[in-house]
Design a protein around this motif. Structure first.
Motif, PDB file in Angstrom:
ATOM      1  N   LEU A  70       0.808  -1.376  -0.216  1.00  0.00           N
ATOM      2  CA  LEU A  70      -0.069   0.051   0.107  1.00  0.00           C
ATOM      3  C   LEU A  70       0.801   1.435   0.033  1.00  0.00           C
ATOM      4  N   MET A  93       1.859   2.488  -4.678  1.00  0.00           N
ATOM      5  CA  MET A  93       0.422   2.775  -5.271  1.00  0.00           C
ATOM      6  C   MET A  93       0.093   4.289  -5.160  1.00  0.00           C
ATOM      7  N   HIS A 130       2.595   6.180 -12.335  1.00  0.00           N
ATOM      8  CA  HIS A 130       2.670   4.730 -11.970  1.00  0.00           C
ATOM      9  C   HIS A 130       3.904   4.081 -12.865  1.00  0.00           C
ATOM     10  N   SER A 136      -1.712  -4.134  -2.996  1.00  0.00           N
ATOM     11  CA  SER A 136      -2.384  -2.854  -3.502  1.00  0.00           C
ATOM     12  C   SER A 136      -3.859  -2.858  -3.373  1.00  0.00           C
ATOM     13  N   TRP A 164      -3.240   0.255  -9.164  1.00  0.00           N
ATOM     14  CA  TRP A 164      -2.328  -0.603  -8.756  1.00  0.00           C
ATOM     15  C   TRP A 164      -2.758  -2.275  -8.334  1.00  0.00           C
ATOM     16  N   GLY A 165      -4.051  -2.065  -8.109  1.00  0.00           N
ATOM     17  CA  GLY A 165      -4.887  -3.593  -7.804  1.00  0.00           C
ATOM     18  C   GLY A 165      -5.567  -3.920  -9.036  1.00  0.00           C
ATOM     19  N   TYR A 180      -7.919  -6.712  -2.042  1.00  0.00           N
ATOM     20  CA  TYR A 180      -6.542  -6.179  -2.352  1.00  0.00           C
ATOM     21  C   TYR A 180      -6.041  -7.240  -3.352  1.00  0.00           C
TER      22      TYR A 180
END
Length: 282
Positions: free
Chosen positions: A123, A126, A131, A152, A183-184, A273
């Motif tokens: 976490l 992200m 990115h 993430s 990012w997830g 996540y």
């Protein structure tokens, strides 16, 4: 002033703003109260062990860095917001973990190429706005054959939905900044890392959040302690209709928490996540 200098100044200002956001509130409490075990989940999945040199990017107060250090690994906890380190050092001392703490921008890490056996981010990366720049740095500082491990929030997770709920009340992001919950998205992360990694393993899971007695208790806690939520409320407080906007956001956050409630005797939510590990291609 040249375009490159203008861009550098804009980036410096953006990072200063991000640092201030995460320094506000009490992220140490959020990490300890809400997600105390997620860092250890990432450490186990990444196979961190004694003798490795490990970097935690966006380490915060050490949610992943401390359990990594407890394996006997040589760990550096890095974060854009060094204001979080004092709390991290206290937590590390309490758990008997020894590690180094270093201020660092995830998009321009102050480490050499191929310096670490494992590069982790729980976490953390992200929330870096660009990115591809963050992903490039993760790969660059990882040794060939080394592990990159990422945890993430997903776009459809509670936190992903919370950021979407706050977006209408927040200042517009600067050009080029991307939403953290991307990012997830496994496809997004695979594209960021590209052909530079192999052995990608990705899975979605949830963490049970049962620290709060009610949806309203969650909302009030995040208003007081979670930097991004604090920043949004601060942004609308100066508006002419700030009171109305604040009331609407209050209702939206409580309603969202209620939607994610899983029932039972005590209020609880499951937050999704993405856990992704890969090896840098040799």
């Amino acid at each position: 002033m040249s375009e490159s200098l203008v861009a550098k100044e804009a980036d410096r200002a953006l990072k200063a703003k991000h640092r201030a956001v995460w320094a506000s509130g009490d992220y140490a409490a959020v990490a300890a109260d809400v997600i105390p075990d997620l860092g250890a989940v990432l450490v186990r999945a990444s196979g961190v062990h004694s003798g490795q040199r490990v970097l935690d990017v966006g380490a915060g107060t050490g949610n992943a860095a401390i359990p990594a250090a407890l394996t006997g690994a040589d760990v550096v906890a890095s974060d854009l917001t060094p204001e979080l380190f004092d709390a991290g050092r206290r937590l590390a001392a309490k758990r008997g973990a020894e590690l180094a703490w270093q201020a660092a921008d995830a998009e321009a890490l102050p480490f050499g190429d191929a310096e670490f056996d494992a590069v982790l981010s729980c976490l953390g990366v992200m929330f870096a706005p660009h990115h591809q720049a963050g992903a490039d740095e993760l790969v660059r500082v990882c040794k060939p054959g080394g592990t990159i491990g990422l945890l993430s929030w997903t776009p459809d997770s509670f936190i992903g939905r919370m950021f979407a709920a706050m977006k209408p009340y927040a200042p517009a992001p600067p050009p080029g900044a991307q939403p953290p919950p991307l990012w997830g998205d496994e496809a997004h992360v695979r594209e960021l890392l590209g052909g530079r990694v192999t052995d990608v393993v990705a899975q979605r899971d949830t963490v049970r959040v049962d620290h709060f007695d009610s949806p309203e208790a969650f909302r009030d806690y995040f208003k007081a302690n979670y930097g991004p939520t604090i920043a949004v409320y601060k942004a609308i407080s100066g508006d002419e209709d700030g009171a109305a906007k604040g009331a609407a956001l209050d209702a939206a956050l409580a309603d969202l928490a209620r939607q994610f409630g899983v029932g039972g005797d005590r209020f609880a939510m499951d937050w999704e996540y993405l856990l992704l590990t890969a090896h840098r291609r040799a």
